[in-house]
Design a protein around this motif. Structure first.
Motif, mmCIF file in Angstrom:
data_model
loop_
_atom_site.group_PDB
_atom_site.id
_atom_site.type_symbol
_atom_site.label_atom_id
_atom_site.label_comp_id
_atom_site.label_asym_id
_atom_site.label_seq_id
_atom_site.Cartn_x
_atom_site.Cartn_y
_atom_site.Cartn_z
ATOM 1 N N LYS A 134 0.855 -1.198 0.044
ATOM 2 C CA LYS A 134 0.048 0.081 -0.006
ATOM 3 C C LYS A 134 1.114 1.201 -0.144
ATOM 4 C CE LYS A 134 -4.176 0.382 1.572
ATOM 5 N NZ LYS A 134 -4.691 0.519 0.392
ATOM 6 N N ARG A 135 2.107 1.165 0.857
ATOM 7 C CA ARG A 135 2.755 2.563 0.763
ATOM 8 C C ARG A 135 3.541 2.631 -0.526
ATOM 9 N NH1 ARG A 135 3.721 0.874 6.055
ATOM 10 N NH2 ARG A 135 5.268 -0.593 5.583
ATOM 11 N N TRP A 136 3.924 1.528 -1.301
ATOM 12 C CA TRP A 136 4.409 1.741 -2.622
ATOM 13 C C TRP A 136 3.511 2.195 -3.652
ATOM 14 C CZ3 TRP A 136 6.509 -4.067 -2.648
ATOM 15 C CH2 TRP A 136 7.723 -4.056 -1.979
ATOM 16 N N LEU A 137 2.203 1.791 -3.368
ATOM 17 C CA LEU A 137 1.275 2.118 -4.505
ATOM 18 C C LEU A 137 0.455 3.447 -4.159
ATOM 19 C CD1 LEU A 137 -0.384 -1.452 -5.274
ATOM 20 C CD2 LEU A 137 1.501 -0.269 -6.316
ATOM 21 N N THR A 138 0.788 3.984 -3.109
ATOM 22 C CA THR A 138 0.201 5.267 -2.748
ATOM 23 C C THR A 138 1.165 6.178 -2.640
ATOM 24 O OG1 THR A 138 0.545 5.038 -0.490
ATOM 25 C CG2 THR A 138 -1.553 4.578 -1.458
ATOM 26 N N GLY A 139 2.408 5.851 -3.140
ATOM 27 C CA GLY A 139 3.324 6.769 -3.335
ATOM 28 C C GLY A 139 4.222 7.280 -2.021
ATOM 29 N N ARG A 140 3.875 6.687 -0.826
ATOM 30 C CA ARG A 140 4.334 7.046 0.278
ATOM 31 C C ARG A 140 5.690 6.269 0.655
ATOM 32 N NH1 ARG A 140 0.312 5.924 4.663
ATOM 33 N NH2 ARG A 140 -0.042 4.059 3.397
ATOM 34 N N HIS A 141 6.098 5.568 -0.380
ATOM 35 C CA HIS A 141 7.355 4.626 -0.111
ATOM 36 C C HIS A 141 8.049 4.435 -1.476
ATOM 37 C CE1 HIS A 141 10.308 1.354 0.906
ATOM 38 N NE2 HIS A 141 10.244 1.815 1.958
ATOM 39 N N SER A 142 9.265 4.974 -1.691
ATOM 40 C CA SER A 142 9.988 4.753 -3.044
ATOM 41 C C SER A 142 10.254 3.302 -3.444
ATOM 42 C CB SER A 142 11.214 5.393 -3.066
ATOM 43 O OG SER A 142 10.900 6.968 -2.794
#
Length: 86
Positions: free
Chosen positions: A59-67
């Motif tokens: 979820k962090r990857w796909l929402t742009g919160r994690h590179s």
């Protein structure tokens, strides 16, 4: 920040084009990954299970919160390639 730290002052006033470009590339990749998941009839949870990764990380990857790292990109690509379009 030191008073005479001109680089920090400039970055604060103008931003960092390299970081902005990297951020945009990550968002584009996240968007393409979400579309590919949808095209293949998969959920974020399906991807997490296939990659043996915590769903919150997906979820962090796909929402742009994690590179994305190169390793992550390769793992996602390989995992999605293993699925056939439904």
């Amino acid at each position: 920040m030191e008073e005479n730290d001109f680089v920090s002052i400039w970055l604060e006033e103008n931003g960092n084009p390299a970081i902005e470009e990297l951020t945009q590339l990550n968002l584009d990749l996240a968007s393409k990954t979400v579309k590919t998941l949808a095209d293949k009839g998969l959920s974020e949870n399906d991807l997490a299970i296939s990659m043996d990764i915590n769903p919150d990380e997906i979820k962090r990857w796909l929402t742009g919160r994690h590179s994305f790292s190169i390793k992550t990109i390769k793992e996602i690509s390989g995992t999605l390639a293993d699925y056939t379009t439904t």
